[in-house]
Design an enzyme around this catalytic site. Sequence first.
Site, mmCIF file in Angstrom:
data_model
loop_
_atom_site.group_PDB
_atom_site.id
_atom_site.type_symbol
_atom_site.label_atom_id
_atom_site.label_comp_id
_atom_site.label_asym_id
_atom_site.label_seq_id
_atom_site.Cartn_x
_atom_site.Cartn_y
_atom_site.Cartn_z
ATOM 1 N N ASP A 96 8.848 -3.369 -2.400
ATOM 2 C CA ASP A 96 7.779 -2.409 -2.680
ATOM 3 C C ASP A 96 7.759 -2.049 -4.163
ATOM 4 O O ASP A 96 8.792 -2.078 -4.835
ATOM 5 C CB ASP A 96 7.979 -1.125 -1.875
ATOM 6 N N MET A 97 6.578 -1.683 -4.643
ATOM 7 C CA MET A 97 6.470 -1.167 -6.004
ATOM 8 C C MET A 97 6.333 0.350 -5.926
ATOM 9 O O MET A 97 5.599 0.873 -5.087
ATOM 10 C CB MET A 97 5.262 -1.770 -6.725
ATOM 11 N N GLN A 104 0.659 -3.487 -8.342
ATOM 12 C CA GLN A 104 -0.384 -2.465 -8.302
ATOM 13 C C GLN A 104 -1.527 -2.803 -9.264
ATOM 14 O O GLN A 104 -1.314 -2.943 -10.467
ATOM 15 C CB GLN A 104 0.203 -1.103 -8.678
ATOM 16 N N LYS A 164 12.313 -0.463 -0.758
ATOM 17 C CA LYS A 164 12.124 0.244 -2.025
ATOM 18 C C LYS A 164 13.448 0.228 -2.781
ATOM 19 O O LYS A 164 14.476 0.636 -2.235
ATOM 20 C CB LYS A 164 11.663 1.682 -1.769
ATOM 21 N N HIS A 210 -7.785 -1.771 2.701
ATOM 22 C CA HIS A 210 -8.673 -1.473 3.814
ATOM 23 C C HIS A 210 -10.118 -1.399 3.317
ATOM 24 O O HIS A 210 -11.020 -1.049 4.074
ATOM 25 C CB HIS A 210 -8.309 -0.131 4.454
ATOM 26 N N ARG A 253 1.120 10.609 0.483
ATOM 27 C CA ARG A 253 0.453 9.621 -0.388
ATOM 28 C C ARG A 253 -0.684 8.932 0.349
ATOM 29 O O ARG A 253 -1.719 8.609 -0.240
ATOM 30 C CB ARG A 253 1.463 8.605 -0.919
ATOM 31 N N LYS A 275 -3.719 -1.333 -4.531
ATOM 32 C CA LYS A 275 -4.379 -0.570 -5.593
ATOM 33 C C LYS A 275 -3.398 0.329 -6.328
ATOM 34 O O LYS A 275 -3.480 0.488 -7.551
ATOM 35 C CB LYS A 275 -5.530 0.265 -5.015
ATOM 36 N N GLY A 276 -2.449 0.936 -5.609
ATOM 37 C CA GLY A 276 -1.503 1.873 -6.217
ATOM 38 C C GLY A 276 -1.697 3.256 -5.650
ATOM 39 O O GLY A 276 -2.834 3.686 -5.415
ATOM 40 N N ARG A 331 2.199 -8.939 -3.043
ATOM 41 C CA ARG A 331 1.308 -8.131 -2.218
ATOM 42 C C ARG A 331 0.500 -7.283 -3.187
ATOM 43 O O ARG A 331 1.044 -6.411 -3.866
ATOM 44 C CB ARG A 331 2.102 -7.227 -1.262
#
Length: 317
Positions: free
Chosen positions: A144-145, A173, A110, A237, A298, A197-198, A194
């Site tokens: 990472d976003m 995302q 991150k 998932h 989260r 969804k966010g 990658r």
Amino acid sequence: MLLQTLYPDQKGIPVPNKLLLVASENKKLGRIVTKSKLTRPIVQRYVAGTSLAEALDVTEQLNSVGIEVSLDLLGESVHDLKQSEAATAEYIRVIEGMAPRSASATVSVKLSQLGIVISSESCEKNLRRLLEAARAHGCEVEVDMEHSSVGRETLEIFRRRHAEYPETRVAIQACMRSTFQDLYEFGANPPKIRLVKGAFDEKVDVAILDRDDVTAQYQHLAKWALANLPDPAFGTHDDACIETVKRTARELGIDKRAFEFQMLQGVRRELQEELVREGYRVRVYLPYGTEWYPYLTRRMAEKPANLLLFLRSIVGS
């Protein structure tokens, strides 16, 4: 989902989920929950441990059943440049410890840990140090976003480093309204991504908030990524999204090993192993460290079933 049905808010995000997203940023609540022994069982399910040694042991266990790993050092925004340099050094230590034990593993980083909220220039220097170390050890890095407050700057830094380190992957995302434009702006040099969804509390002007709409956007982006991007990874998932990826790959004649599914530690292990048996590449996002509270809340917000599991662990049932 009962909670979603009973308590939707005006923007389309269920109230309990929205509260959890807000709670993930509450440091006082985080300290209380972190100290509670009652949360330990659920933490152990989603988090590989507090040390690198524990995370590497879990990595080897996953590798033994054909699942690859992306190690994530838990922790978010740092408050001074010394902290960002320490985080960078720790990630380099992860790479050095990981390379001889798992040749296929990656690290997820991150940019808030590398100092993006303090100095974009220093953050980029730290990222470059990390990328150089990864290349030297035959390892790859996944950026990472995060929340949109640093998302734009994250993409700008990634874009500047992309030509020099094309093996680096960035999370994108599906919920963000700018995603297609962001991808098109890479032009003739498309990135490895990658697709997720966010999982952040965003405003309606920057993000799609309705869950069904986000899923539809994810499926649309997945089809586009398979047709246009190198070695895409699909962080999901969701059975519908997984089936979309499988079907589209078959239709396009894309080999099962030319992309990968990415999932979270502690979530749908049976499915992970089933996909491996079917011949797909599977990578687990494997967090470790003491700063697990924002990450875990989260995860709870993403799915009410996770929240129920968490609450049961607290009351000891």
